[in-house]
Write a protein that holds these residues in place. Structure first.
Motif, PDB file in Angstrom:
ATOM      1  N   LYS A 247      41.827 -10.721  67.816  1.00 42.27           N
ATOM      2  CA  LYS A 247      42.043  -9.994  66.568  1.00 42.27           C
ATOM      3  C   LYS A 247      42.483  -8.569  66.882  1.00 42.27           C
ATOM      4  O   LYS A 247      42.257  -8.069  67.986  1.00 42.27           O
ATOM      5  N   PRO A 248      43.087  -7.873  65.930  1.00 42.48           N
ATOM      6  CA  PRO A 248      43.575  -6.510  66.171  1.00 42.48           C
ATOM      7  C   PRO A 248      42.467  -5.505  66.488  1.00 42.48           C
ATOM      8  O   PRO A 248      42.716  -4.490  67.113  1.00 42.48           O
ATOM      9  N   LYS A 249      41.253  -5.800  66.036  1.00 42.31           N
ATOM     10  CA  LYS A 249      40.136  -4.890  66.289  1.00 42.31           C
ATOM     11  C   LYS A 249      39.037  -5.634  67.038  1.00 42.31           C
ATOM     12  O   LYS A 249      38.621  -6.715  66.629  1.00 42.31           O
ATOM     13  N   ALA A 250      38.574  -5.032  68.114  1.00 44.50           N
ATOM     14  CA  ALA A 250      37.483  -5.616  68.887  1.00 44.50           C
ATOM     15  C   ALA A 250      36.155  -5.131  68.321  1.00 44.50           C
ATOM     16  O   ALA A 250      36.056  -4.012  67.826  1.00 44.50           O
TER      17      ALA A 250
ATOM     18  N   GLU B 158      31.556  -7.531  71.505  1.00 45.00           N
ATOM     19  CA  GLU B 158      32.509  -8.305  72.302  1.00 45.00           C
ATOM     20  C   GLU B 158      32.827  -7.568  73.613  1.00 45.00           C
ATOM     21  O   GLU B 158      32.927  -8.195  74.669  1.00 45.00           O
ATOM     22  N   LEU B 159      32.994  -6.259  73.515  1.00 44.61           N
ATOM     23  CA  LEU B 159      33.255  -5.478  74.735  1.00 44.61           C
ATOM     24  C   LEU B 159      32.051  -5.501  75.662  1.00 44.61           C
ATOM     25  O   LEU B 159      32.201  -5.624  76.877  1.00 44.61           O
TER      26      LEU B 159
ATOM     27  N   THR C  79      38.517   4.032  66.251  1.00 43.15           N
ATOM     28  CA  THR C  79      37.243   3.377  65.983  1.00 43.15           C
ATOM     29  C   THR C  79      36.917   3.524  64.511  1.00 43.15           C
ATOM     30  O   THR C  79      37.340   4.475  63.854  1.00 43.15           O
ATOM     31  N   SER C  80      36.198   2.565  63.981  1.00 41.60           N
ATOM     32  CA  SER C  80      35.720   2.659  62.606  1.00 41.60           C
ATOM     33  C   SER C  80      34.230   2.357  62.602  1.00 41.60           C
ATOM     34  O   SER C  80      33.736   1.617  63.452  1.00 41.60           O
TER      35      SER C  80
ATOM     36  N   THR D   6      31.628  -0.297  65.553  1.00 37.86           N
ATOM     37  CA  THR D   6      31.662  -1.698  65.148  1.00 37.86           C
ATOM     38  C   THR D   6      33.045  -2.290  65.341  1.00 37.86           C
ATOM     39  O   THR D   6      33.161  -3.461  65.635  1.00 37.86           O
ATOM     40  N   GLU D   7      34.084  -1.473  65.160  1.00 37.36           N
ATOM     41  CA  GLU D   7      35.438  -1.972  65.382  1.00 37.36           C
ATOM     42  C   GLU D   7      36.225  -0.960  66.203  1.00 37.36           C
ATOM     43  O   GLU D   7      36.200   0.230  65.917  1.00 37.36           O
TER      44      GLU D   7
END
Length: 128
Positions: A20-23, A27-28, A57-58, A72-73
């Motif tokens: 997806k465009p945002k990790a 996941e990291l 980042t968001s 989170t993203e």
């Protein structure tokens, strides 16, 4: 905490590898903690990459006193994508770091990625 050029690179490549465009931050962690990196080191290096303009980042927050990070993203910005393209090859990466010199790169933080990427583009762009 010392800056780790290899961790900067691994974070960028791990985000790029996400479907997806945002990790998501977890996941990291799942990718990088088995490689010996702590949650604190990952969060600190993400913050530096964000400050350098490589990541967005968001819902982010860092509490350095408690060594907590709550991104989170996380997404690559244009510079992050360029650095991934330039530093993706392990062989080129190792050659460039050896040629530029680890001691030279040690104090540059995320900017060291640009130095290595530019060296690769200049000297190794015609090699597999």
């Amino acid at each position: 905490m010392r800056r780790d050029l290899e961790l900067f690179r691994k974070i960028l490549l791990a985000i790029e590898d996400c479907p997806k465009p945002k990790a998501k931050s977890h996941e990291l962690e799942a990718v990088l903690t088995p490689q010996g990196y702590t949650r604190e080191a990952i969060g600190y290096h993400i913050k530096m990459l964000e400050e350098e303009g490589c990541l967005g980042t968001s819902k982010a927050g860092i509490n350095y006193d408690d060594h907590e990070w709550t991104f989170t993203e996380i997404s690559l910005k244009a510079d992050g994508h360029v650095l991934c393209e330039k530093t993706r090859s392990d062989d080129k990466w190792k050659t460039a770091v050896a040629q530029v010199g680890e001691s030279t790169l040690a104090g540059l933080g995320p900017a060291g990625l640009r130095v290595v990427g530019d060296w690769i583009a200049q000297h190794l762009s015609n090699f597999g």
